[in-house]
Design a protein around this motif. Structure first.
Motif, PDB file in Angstrom:
ATOM      1  N   UNK A  97      -1.628   5.310  -5.122  1.00 49.67           N
ATOM      2  CA  UNK A  97      -2.310   5.391  -3.825  1.00 49.67           C
ATOM      3  C   UNK A  97      -3.793   5.709  -3.976  1.00 49.67           C
ATOM      4  N   UNK A  98      -4.122   6.448  -5.024  1.00 50.02           N
ATOM      5  CA  UNK A  98      -5.536   6.750  -5.257  1.00 50.02           C
ATOM      6  C   UNK A  98      -6.358   5.490  -5.480  1.00 50.02           C
ATOM      7  N   UNK A 103       6.636   4.824  -1.542  1.00 50.82           N
ATOM      8  CA  UNK A 103       5.994   5.534  -0.436  1.00 50.82           C
ATOM      9  C   UNK A 103       5.550   6.936  -0.867  1.00 50.82           C
ATOM     10  N   UNK A 112       1.854   9.168  -5.729  1.00 53.75           N
ATOM     11  CA  UNK A 112       0.472   9.425  -5.337  1.00 53.75           C
ATOM     12  C   UNK A 112      -0.536   8.694  -6.219  1.00 53.75           C
ATOM     13  N   UNK A 145      -7.072   1.067   2.190  1.00 51.94           N
ATOM     14  CA  UNK A 145      -6.455   0.209   3.204  1.00 51.94           C
ATOM     15  C   UNK A 145      -7.314   0.207   4.468  1.00 51.94           C
ATOM     16  N   UNK A 146      -7.585  -0.987   4.960  1.00 49.63           N
ATOM     17  CA  UNK A 146      -8.249  -1.123   6.257  1.00 49.63           C
ATOM     18  C   UNK A 146      -7.228  -1.712   7.214  1.00 49.63           C
ATOM     19  N   UNK A 147      -6.626  -0.857   8.051  1.00 52.04           N
ATOM     20  CA  UNK A 147      -5.540  -1.337   8.897  1.00 52.04           C
ATOM     21  C   UNK A 147      -6.022  -2.315   9.967  1.00 52.04           C
ATOM     22  N   UNK A 183      -9.432  13.928   1.585  1.00 50.81           N
ATOM     23  CA  UNK A 183      -8.033  13.632   1.266  1.00 50.81           C
ATOM     24  C   UNK A 183      -7.939  12.857  -0.046  1.00 50.81           C
ATOM     25  N   UNK A 184      -9.015  12.112  -0.387  1.00 55.27           N
ATOM     26  CA  UNK A 184      -9.037  11.392  -1.662  1.00 55.27           C
ATOM     27  C   UNK A 184      -9.727  12.217  -2.742  1.00 55.27           C
ATOM     28  N   UNK A 217       0.806  -1.223   0.000  1.00 56.41           N
ATOM     29  CA  UNK A 217       0.000   0.000   0.000  1.00 56.41           C
ATOM     30  C   UNK A 217       0.838   1.271   0.000  1.00 56.41           C
ATOM     31  N   UNK A 218       2.171   1.130  -0.018  1.00 57.33           N
ATOM     32  CA  UNK A 218       3.024   2.316  -0.059  1.00 57.33           C
ATOM     33  C   UNK A 218       3.202   2.987   1.282  1.00 57.33           C
ATOM     34  N   UNK A 219       2.928   2.246   2.350  1.00 56.59           N
ATOM     35  CA  UNK A 219       3.113   2.793   3.697  1.00 56.59           C
ATOM     36  C   UNK A 219       4.559   2.616   4.149  1.00 56.59           C
ATOM     37  N   UNK A 220       5.134   1.500   3.743  1.00 56.27           N
ATOM     38  CA  UNK A 220       6.457   1.114   4.226  1.00 56.27           C
ATOM     39  C   UNK A 220       7.392   0.984   3.029  1.00 56.27           C
ATOM     40  N   UNK A 221       8.612   1.472   3.194  1.00 54.51           N
ATOM     41  CA  UNK A 221       9.644   1.334   2.170  1.00 54.51           C
ATOM     42  C   UNK A 221      10.025  -0.143   2.049  1.00 54.51           C
TER      43      UNK A 221
END
Ligand code: ATP
Ligand code: MG
Lengths: 315, 393
Positions: free
Chosen positions: A79-80, A73, A76, A84-86, A107-108, A54-58
């Motif tokens: 990411x659109x 990361x 953009x 993600x449901x953490x 934000x989206x 999901x591009x959260x972590x390198x």
């Protein structure tokens, strides 16, 4: 989107935290409308994997593309396309359900009427329409989880990633969550679903990747996976006593391919469940274990996992 | 930038809702202003009760120039505007000022007239009560007015005549000479007197900035809170630049900081009659000081791992800067490196800027504003680097 390529393609993902290599070369693809399950025990590397997806972590190594767009990361565009449901509920407790959804919708880049309308739709899907204007901190655990899911699917992502979304949810809410995921999938959304509940993986997922210690040990449809371990039966013995010692000795019986000991349960995987039953019970009696019930089950993903890793999914 | 605003508005909405905005931006500054009023109210507000124009004068010259000055003073006293008391020595006059018997005393040094007539300059020294800045200011302008009047040759010639030093025939010559001579009365140390805030106001200003260190860290601390609540992860996977997260948090801090400091300034002005100076200049100083503190606090918060850790670090840095900036214990100009260091802190700069503002107007405070903005920029750049690294993990 809706093109012919896969929605998600992940190749050779690796991630190290200090001395621990949490993800060691994980790869898989997900097609539009497909639900892919990552099934594995605690610490298997599920969350780390989807954090990279999901591009959260390198990533330390490997490639991820979403609809052909490389994920980093900072990129953009891909990411659109992801929702993600953490695993841990991530909402603002002092905002209402509607305000939480509105903030993330903005934000989206959703605005105005379209946003308001979509929020109402999502509230209906997650069953929170009548609590929409209550603050999230007054919600029950299950309601918070449902809001957590709603935020992820608000912007109609091409790929919805859910990280163990049903942990700590009562059976009723859990069923509602699973149903709404089935509906979204029927509408063509690709879903990446992590869980350590075999039943969820069996019910939801078109394909399952079995992950353990940072590696995918086997992958395929439920049928393919079960067939891959051959004709095997799973003996489930509820008992009390020195289960761990006994499980090791059960593993030495002829025809046994795997054993595990859990909380009041010993599981034995064997070529022929009936043949192993009496020597197993004799061994347990000799070791002073009190058996309260024994069942022989048809092969399932639990059996596959036991076969592959020599341990149960839920340790 | 759009995303930064969305985040900032969300944070402000949350802070309004949990009331921390009211506490930080309204209640705390009002309480502080009230405390200041109780502690310093008598000294700061006292002057407003009625202007105390009681002057002292020490004439050690007893020459034509000093006579002329004293008679100027006497004419003011005769109008009933002021009282003038003569003293025999400087020490007596200083003691009277310290005892509050007179608000300001003029010292006319021995040899003033002779020095002037010889073509040199002369000085009128003013000793003033620190708690009566307006009176001291008036005394200064009286001396100033006398100086410019005597600069015209006519008066010089007149005093020379009266002293019998020259005959009437030489008058024209003397007048020409006098016009060419250096100004007869230079007002010693007027700069130092007027370009310094009176102690209570400067202490209040110092405490206000000290307070800012706790208010303006709120944004970056809330980023760490979002991190532990998990919502930061959601921001990081949203299609927004990572810079907008920090920008959004900074906007929140700046709005809260400026709002809070503005309320403190206004409240202390009304409650205790603190004189902050021209509004435009004060606004410029307030904004640039808040930016500097937000930059520093973002850097400090970026070094922390948890919200608690961040709050602790910010408190330590806040106290350290207040000490270096002379908020708790004033630092005299002579104290070498400490005196220089003082002006590397927002605390010291803010107080100095207000002093410049009071003494010499808005333009005099511009260099201080620029220094504050420089601190904001440098700290801000480091904060971006540090926070970006934090967001990586
Ligand atoms: N930020 C981190 N720093 C250090 N170690 C980490 C970090 N994140 C994960 N790990 C370690 O990496 C391994 C994999 O963790 P991960 O969270 O991916 O597992 P998981 O499959 O999601 O487990 P669970 O089912 O418990 O959520 C674990 O051993 C975990 O302790
Ligand atoms: Mg996990």
């Amino acid at each position: 989107m809706g093109g012919n390529g896969p929605v998600l393609e992940a190749v050779g993902l690796r991630k190290r935290f200090g001395d621990l290599e949490a993800v060691r070369g994980v790869g898989f693809t997900i097609d539009p409308g497909e639900t892919y399950g990552l099934l594995g025990p605690n610490g298997a590397g599920k969350t780390t994997t989807i954090s990279m997806v999901s591009g959260l972590l390198e990533k330390d190594a490997g490639e991820v593309t979403i609809a052909g767009l490389p994920v980093t990361t900072t990129a953009l565009e891909p990411k659109r396309l992801v929702g993600l449901v953490p695993q841990e509920v991530a909402i603002y407790p002092d905002l209402t359900a509607r305000e939480n959804l509105r903030f993330f919708g903005r934000l989206y880049e959703m605005t105005g009427k379209a946003l308001a309308q979509r929020i109402d739709e999502v509230l209906a899907v997650i069953g929170l329409s009548d609590r929409a204007d209550d603050r999230a901190k007054d919600f029950s655990g299950g309601m918070k989880r449902r809001l957590n899911i709603g935020i992820g699917l608000l912007h109609r992502p091409a790929l919805l990633i859910l990280d163990e979304p049903t942990v700590g949810v009562d059976p009723q809410s859990r069923n509602a969550i699973l149903e709404s995921i089935e509906e979204l999938s029927a509408e063509g959304m690709a879903v990446l679903y992590t869980t350590h509940y075999m039943e969820e993986a069996e019910r939801l997922c078109d394909r399952v990747g079995i992950i353990d210690q940072g590696e995918i040990r086997a992958e395929g449809t439920r049928r393919q996976l079960v067939e891959s371990i051959g004709e095997q039966d799973r003996l489930r013995i509820e008992a009390s006593g020195p289960l761990r010692e006994v499980s090791a000795r059960l593993g030495e019986l002829p025809g046994v391919t795997g054993t595990s000991a859990g909380d009041g349960v010993v599981e034995v995987l064997a070529d022929d469940g009936g043949a192993i039953l009496s020597p197993a019970l004799a061994l347990l009696a000799a070791a002073g274990v009190a058996v309260s019930s024994v069942t022989i089950e048809e092969p399932d993903l639990e059996a596959v996992f036991l076969h592959l890793t020599g341990k149960a999914l839920r340790d | 930038m759009r995303a930064a605003w969305i985040i900032a508005m969300k944070d402000l909405a949350l802070r309004i809702r949990d009331r921390s905005l009211f506490v930080l931006a309204i209640i705390a500054p009002l309480v502080l202003a009230l405390v200041f009023d109780v502690v310093f109210g008598g000294t700061v507000g006292g002057e407003d009760a009625g202007l105390d124009l009681s002057f002292g004068v020490v004439d050690l010259d007893a020459g034509p120039l000093s006579d002329s000055f004293v008679s100027t003073l006497d004419s003011i006293a005769a109008d009933g505007l002021a009282t003038v008391t003569g003293f025999g020595s400087s020490a007596e006059a200083v003691a009277a000022v310290e005892a509050g018997e007179v608000a300001a005393a003029f010292m006319l040094p021995a040899g003033m007239s002779a020095g002037y007539l010889a073509g040199g300059g002369a000085e009128i020294e003013i000793v003033g009560d620190v708690d009566a800045p307006t009176t001291v200011g008036i005394a200064t302008s009286i001396a100033d007015g006398f100086a410019s009047a005597s600069r015209t040759g006519a008066m010089a010639a007149a005093t020379a005549l009266a002293g019998g030093a020259i005959g009437p025939g030489d008058m024209a010559e003397v007048a020409v000479e006098a016009a060419a001579a250096p100004p007869p009365v230079t007002l010693g140390n007027i700069d130092a007197v007027t370009r310094q805030l009176q102690p209570p106001t400067s202490f209040v200003a110092g405490l206000a900035i000290f307070f800012m260190f706790f208010v303006a860290g709120a944004g970056v601390t809330s980023m760490l809170e979002e991190r532990s609540e998990g919502t930061l992860g959601r921001l990081l996977v949203a299609p927004i630049g990572r810079g907008s997260i920090l920008a959004g948090k900074s906007i929140t801090s700046i709005i809260i900081g400026v709002g809070s400091l503005a309320i403190l300034v206004v409240a202390s002005a009304y409650l205790m009659g603190a004189e902050w100076g021209p509004p435009l200049g004060v606004a410029g100083l307030v904004v640039s000081a808040v930016l500097a503190v937000v930059g520093l606090m973002s850097l400090v918060g970026g070094l922390a791992r948890t919200p608690e850790h961040s709050a602790n670090l910010q408190a330590i840095v806040g106290v350290t800067f207040a000490m270096l900036g002379g908020t708790f214990v004033p630092i005299a100009p002579g104290e070498g490196i400490l005196a220089t260091l003082q002006y590397l802190t927002p605390n010291g700069l803010f107080v100095r800027g207000l002093g410049d503002l009071a003494g010499a107007g808005v333009s005099a405070a511009v260099p201080t504003m620029l220094s504050l903005l420089a601190i904001a920029a440098v700290a801000g750049v480091f904060a971006v680097v540090v926070v970006a690294r934090r967001l990586q993990r």
